[in-house]
Enzyme design. Structure first.
Site, PDB file in Angstrom:
ATOM      1  N   HIS A  41       0.845  -1.193   0.000  1.00 15.44           N
ATOM      2  CA  HIS A  41       0.000   0.000   0.000  1.00 15.44           C
ATOM      3  C   HIS A  41       0.882   1.245   0.000  1.00 15.44           C
ATOM      4  O   HIS A  41       1.646   1.484   0.930  1.00 15.44           O
ATOM      5  CB  HIS A  41      -0.937  -0.028   1.221  1.00 15.44           C
ATOM      6  CG  HIS A  41      -1.990  -1.102   1.107  1.00 15.44           C
ATOM      7  ND1 HIS A  41      -2.755  -1.532   2.160  1.00 15.44           N
ATOM      8  CD2 HIS A  41      -2.401  -1.827   0.039  1.00 15.44           C
ATOM      9  CE1 HIS A  41      -3.585  -2.477   1.740  1.00 15.44           C
ATOM     10  NE2 HIS A  41      -3.377  -2.675   0.460  1.00 15.44           N
ATOM     11  N   GLN A 223      -5.463  -6.595  -1.272  1.00 17.27           N
ATOM     12  CA  GLN A 223      -5.704  -7.279  -2.556  1.00 17.27           C
ATOM     13  C   GLN A 223      -7.078  -6.864  -3.111  1.00 17.27           C
ATOM     14  O   GLN A 223      -7.738  -5.999  -2.561  1.00 17.27           O
ATOM     15  CB  GLN A 223      -5.604  -8.802  -2.431  1.00 17.27           C
ATOM     16  CG  GLN A 223      -4.187  -9.334  -2.267  1.00 17.27           C
ATOM     17  CD  GLN A 223      -3.679  -9.268  -0.850  1.00 17.27           C
ATOM     18  OE1 GLN A 223      -4.392  -9.551   0.107  1.00 17.27           O
ATOM     19  NE2 GLN A 223      -2.441  -8.887  -0.674  1.00 17.27           N
TER      20      GLN A 223
HETATM   21  P1  IMP Z   1       0.056 -14.629  -2.954  1.00 20.19           P
HETATM   22  O1  IMP Z   1      -0.965 -13.790  -2.300  1.00 20.19           O
HETATM   23  O2  IMP Z   1       1.470 -14.153  -2.720  1.00 20.19           O
HETATM   24  O3  IMP Z   1      -0.104 -16.091  -2.677  1.00 20.19           O
HETATM   25  O4  IMP Z   1      -0.144 -14.488  -4.545  1.00 20.19           O
HETATM   26  C1  IMP Z   1      -1.286 -14.998  -5.214  1.00 20.19           C
HETATM   27  C2  IMP Z   1      -1.709 -14.073  -6.343  1.00 20.19           C
HETATM   28  O5  IMP Z   1      -2.167 -12.842  -5.785  1.00 20.19           O
HETATM   29  C3  IMP Z   1      -0.582 -13.693  -7.299  1.00 20.19           C
HETATM   30  O6  IMP Z   1      -1.133 -13.505  -8.589  1.00 20.19           O
HETATM   31  C4  IMP Z   1      -0.105 -12.367  -6.766  1.00 20.19           C
HETATM   32  O7  IMP Z   1       0.535 -11.583  -7.743  1.00 20.19           O
HETATM   33  C5  IMP Z   1      -1.426 -11.764  -6.332  1.00 20.19           C
HETATM   34  N1  IMP Z   1      -1.295 -10.752  -5.290  1.00 20.19           N
HETATM   35  C6  IMP Z   1      -1.110 -10.943  -3.972  1.00 20.19           C
HETATM   36  N2  IMP Z   1      -1.061  -9.774  -3.325  1.00 20.19           N
HETATM   37  C7  IMP Z   1      -1.258  -8.821  -4.239  1.00 20.19           C
HETATM   38  C8  IMP Z   1      -1.373  -7.400  -4.172  1.00 20.19           C
HETATM   39  O8  IMP Z   1      -1.286  -6.769  -3.115  1.00 20.19           O
HETATM   40  N3  IMP Z   1      -1.581  -6.762  -5.354  1.00 20.19           N
HETATM   41  C9  IMP Z   1      -1.719  -7.427  -6.517  1.00 20.19           C
HETATM   42  N4  IMP Z   1      -1.629  -8.747  -6.627  1.00 20.19           N
HETATM   43  C10 IMP Z   1      -1.399  -9.439  -5.509  1.00 20.19           C
END
Ligand code: IMP
Length: 425
Positions: A41, A223
């Site tokens: 953020h 997210q």
């Molecule tokens: P994880 O949350 O690290 O397991 O990632 C799973 C998916 O969510 C991936 O495609 C990441 O790029 C996406 N992702 C997780 N957090 C963010 C965020 O804050 N912004 C954009 N994409 C996110």
């Protein structure tokens, strides 16, 4: 004083950090309830840029109480890095930053496992942030997790770690990966736990009491809803309930207490990581959006995939979040485009539909149908009221509001706190 929630209506990176920062002004407490240090953020004011991954952005307002509630995947290492940065930048945290004793801890082997699983998936990888989020939530659901409060009880911690480490070492041996040294991990966690003690609380009563006392509470979604574990583009999602529906389980406070939901969208779409993205524009339009919008991940630095605003997706996510109003960010990034498009429906298997499908194959085959708008060339970063916006930009905003069917209350035209325009005055 009211109780509100801010939710991202795309694939994250909608600019919620800035919006929460601006809205925080009228609240007493800001609460993170899901996700972890995978979020990034970004807030800019007085020429200074702040990026927070785990601590609520409300911390940048010295008089706000900030809560990391039980639904967050809590990484103590990131927490202390952020606390130290905040202290060195002149922000106090003592007595106004609290972490739930029930939040699950992201352990070092969760990160290791995240990376190994992604490697093993090869071309089918999710494209995670490698912050250990998926493995931490998997352990929570498998009842193999460690909670923040457990870090304060050495005997409990030893018992929980023994179970989890045995299973992880079994997995790591099949990947020929380094084994976990249980004793040294136990020592590290116990000492981090002691350092954490002043911040640890039962946060549910803390939030409930604030609400009962009539104080303003803002739930800060992390997210976007297209990354929601249930309603997103599974399996290319994160491992939590990202919006309004994460508040109940993620805080223990009933979602019935929430009086208002603000959905945040960007004037175009981006996604990091893999998975379907119907309005993606790999050519010059995508390049314009990426360059002008600085579309590189705040957490990983990865370039974000860019494309047109997708209202089929926004209808889906706005409905999941019972969205009362929308704030649009990054309108300034569209300056300089001859033509601006917005997807209003998809053609799937020869039929027009406004439904966002669950099927990966259908979503991958969806051909967006677009409404087209005339662009504008002016730089609008200096605009502070609707009167300062070019007529083409106003037409675009009016059309998006009408098509979304939800009031579009503000639009942001740059990174700084003051670069936001109210559309309803
Ligand atoms: P994880 O949350 O690290 O397991 O990632 C799973 C998916 O969510 C991936 O495609 C990441 O790029 C996406 N992702 C997780 N957090 C963010 C965020 O804050 N912004 C954009 N994409 C996110």
């Amino acid at each position: 004083m009211s109780v509100e929630c801010v939710a991202g209506l795309q694939w994250g990176d909608e600019g919620k950090g800035k919006i929460v920062d601006v809205l925080s002004e009228k609240f007493d407490m800001v609460v993170r309830f899901a996700g972890g240090a995978n979020a990034g953020h970004t807030v800019v004011f007085e020429g200074q840029k702040y990026i927070l991954h785990l601590i609520p952005t409300g911390i940048l307002h010295p008089d706000k109480t900030c809560v990391i509630a039980n639904g967050v995947a809590f990484d103590p290492r990131v927490f202390f890095e952020e606390v130290e940065n905040l202290h060195s930048q002149g922000f106090e945290t003592a007595g106004r930053l609290f972490v739930s004793d029930r939040a699950h801890v992201v352990l070092p082997f969760h990160r290791q496992l995240d990376t190994l699983r992604e490697k093993a998936l090869a071309a089918d990888k999710i494209g995670t942030t490698a912050r250990g989020i998926g493995p931490c939530y998997s352990d929570k659901a498998a009842r193999l997790g460690v909670r923040v409060g457990d870090m304060l009880e050495p005997n409990t911690l030893r018992k929980l770690l023994r179970l989890s480490v045995a299973e992880k070492n079994f997995i790591f041996s099949s990947y020929s990966s380094e084994r976990i040294d249980e004793d040294s991990l136990l020592e590290t966690l116990a000492s981090l736990g002691e350092k954490l003690r002043p911040y640890v609380r039962q946060t549910r009563p803390l939030i409930a009491e604030a609400i009962a006392a009539g104080r303003g509470v803002l739930f800060e979604g992390a997210q976007g809803s297209l990354l929601d574990i249930d309603h997103g583009t599974y399996p290319y999602v994160t491992s939590s309930s990202t919006g309004l529906n994460g508040v109940g389980p993620g805080t223990g406070v009933s979602a019935r207490k929430i009086e208002r939901v603000t959905g945040v969208i960007k004037s175009y779409c981006t996604r990091v990581g893999d998975g379907p993205f119907p309005t993606e524009q790999p050519g010059p339009v995508g390049e314009h959006l990426q360059a002008r919008g600085g579309e590189f991940g705040a957490t990983t630095g990865r370039p974000r995939r860019c494309g047109w605003l997708d209202l089929v997706a926004v209808h889906h996510t706005a409905s999941i979040n019972d969205t009362d109003s929308i704030i649009m960010t990054k309108l300034d990034v569209l300056s300089g485009l001859e033509e601006i498009k917005v997807a209003t429906s998809y053609e799937i298997e020869g039929k027009t539909t406004e439904e966002f499908p669950a099927s990966l194959e259908l979503l991958a085959s969806a051909k967006p149908k677009y409404e087209s708008f005339e662009g504008w060339q002016e730089d609008i970063g200096g605009a502070r009221s609707v009167r300062d916006l070019p007529s083409a930009a106003l037409k675009y905003l009016e059309a998006v509001e009408k098509m979304a069917g939800i009031p579009l209350v503000s639009v942001s035209v740059g990174k700084s706190r003051e670069q936001i325009i109210s559309l309803k005055e």
